[in-house]
Enzyme design. Structure first.
Site, mmCIF file in Angstrom:
data_model
loop_
_atom_site.group_PDB
_atom_site.id
_atom_site.type_symbol
_atom_site.label_atom_id
_atom_site.label_comp_id
_atom_site.label_asym_id
_atom_site.label_seq_id
_atom_site.Cartn_x
_atom_site.Cartn_y
_atom_site.Cartn_z
ATOM 1 N N ASP A 294 14.151 -78.735 -47.381
ATOM 2 C CA ASP A 294 15.227 -78.969 -48.334
ATOM 3 C C ASP A 294 16.303 -79.757 -47.618
ATOM 4 O OD1 ASP A 294 16.954 -78.866 -50.534
ATOM 5 O OD2 ASP A 294 16.083 -76.934 -51.206
ATOM 6 N N ARG A 296 19.347 -80.640 -49.614
ATOM 7 C CA ARG A 296 20.205 -80.461 -50.425
ATOM 8 C C ARG A 296 21.518 -79.707 -49.833
ATOM 9 N NH1 ARG A 296 17.052 -78.364 -55.761
ATOM 10 N NH2 ARG A 296 16.063 -77.068 -53.784
#
Length: 362
Positions: A294, A296
């Site tokens: 991930d 983000r």
């Protein structure tokens, strides 16, 4: 401050250059010319070879592991590029699309000596430009002079390093009333970062009491799910379900973060989908592309909430990482509100992977 760009603006220029296939100069203990492999052209490859120094291919540790190449610099591998290597070979090392069809791309010799910091910076810039994290690097002398002669962006590593892994400050730009199906009492807030990156949005329903925990959803943009109604994920149903719940309660804030595909961008997300069609799950697909599980930055959501005057939330999420991030960023999570919607036969394996490998509470 003069009229020239500061380091934040210089990094924005560097990202734009990489997306266009223009090399940049990274100024560290060694000076390095770097270009994104994804946008590299035959003509520029010829120009890089004409410099005389042996080029090195910078890859992330994840991509190097897939290629069975040794990683001597933690999260970065530097691959010696053979003299006869063609552009297609470089692109095949950067893009895993044909890994199963042509798995033998070596032997690959990893470089062990020297400074990997410029290579790491080049990869971080490729990632933030939403390109495949692979850069062709050539050591040069007098990087500033070289950049000036060729009109290239020069990135001083000492100034850039603290910014490459962080998030840019967000500033409110405008807000206006926006009635939607879920609630006629809607208002859209637009936030813009200092670094020239994507804008992010907050959709406020009603007039939430700032002294009480607000019902909130931290939602990452998903063009395929939110707009096209994709059945491969649960994003669209989660978006609509969160808005419906906020509308029913008469108050809430939906944070819409432009971090498509877990932060890797739509093009790379489609590359990951293609790998999933070959049998890899969503996490393995990201790793084969050279990305983390991930990419983000959830802190942006808490920054927006604080700028709007909120200090506590009832968070609509199945992802414990979002709860942890909110708490670590100064936002109290008074309650985690489950949001279990949208399961179907096309995304069942995807949801199982999120539960097994990403800790989602499904």
């Amino acid at each position: 401050m003069g009229l020239g760009p500061d380091i934040v603006e210089t990094l924005a220029r560097a990202r734009a250059d990489l997306r266009m296939g223009v090399p940049i100069v990274v100024l560290g203990d060694t000076h390095m010319l770097a270009v994104a492999v994804e946008t590299l052209t035959e003509a520029r490859l010829v120009g890089l070879r004409a410099l005389g120094a042996a080029p090195e291919l910078a890859l992330t540790g994840w991509r190097a592991d897939t290629l069975k190449a040794r990683v001597y610099d933690g999260d970065v591998a530097r691959i010696a590029v053979p003299e006869a290597a063609a552009l297609g070979w470089l692109k095949s090392l950067a893009d895993p699309a044909d890994d199963l069809a042509t798995p033998m791309k070596g032997p690959l010799r990893s470089v062990r000596d020297g400074d990997a910091a410029p290579h790491r910076a080049a990869l971080q810039l490729c990632k933030s430009a939403q390109l495949l994290p692979a850069a062709l690097c050539v050591e040069i002398t007098d990087g500033l002079g070289f950049a000036a002669t060729h009109g290239l962006t020069a990135v001083p590593l000492a100034l850039a390093a603290p910014l490459l892994g962080g998030s840019s400050l967000l500033h409110p730009v405008v807000q206006a009333r926006l009635p939607v199906e879920a609630s006629e009492a809607g208002r859209l807030h637009v936030f813009r970062p200092d670094d020239g990156g994507e804008e992010h949005y907050a959709f406020e329903i009603g007039r939430p009491d700032r002294s009480q925990p607000v019902l909130a959803r931290l939602h990452s943009a998903c063009f395929t799910g939110d707009v096209m109604g994709s059945l491969k994920c649960d994003c669209g149903p989660q978006l609509r379900g969160a808005l419906a719940q906020m509308g029913a309660e008469g108050a809430g804030v939906l944070l819409y973060m432009n971090q498509e595909g877990r932060g890797i961008g739509l093009a790379n997300k489609m590359r990951a989908y293609a790998l999933q069609d070959q049998g890899f799950d969503t996490v393995d697909a990201n790793h084969r592309l050279g990305f983390e599980d991930d990419e983000r930055d959830f802190r942006l959501g808490s920054d927006i909430l604080k700028s709007m005057g909120f200090t506590a939330v009832r968070l609509l999420t199945n992802n414990p990482a979002k709860v942890t991030m909110m708490e670590a960023s100064g936002i109290t999570v008074a309650e985690r509100v489950p949001l279990k919607v949208g399961e179907n036969r096309f995304n069942r394996d995807y949801l199982a992977t999120k539960a097994a490998k990403s800790g989602h509470l499904l």
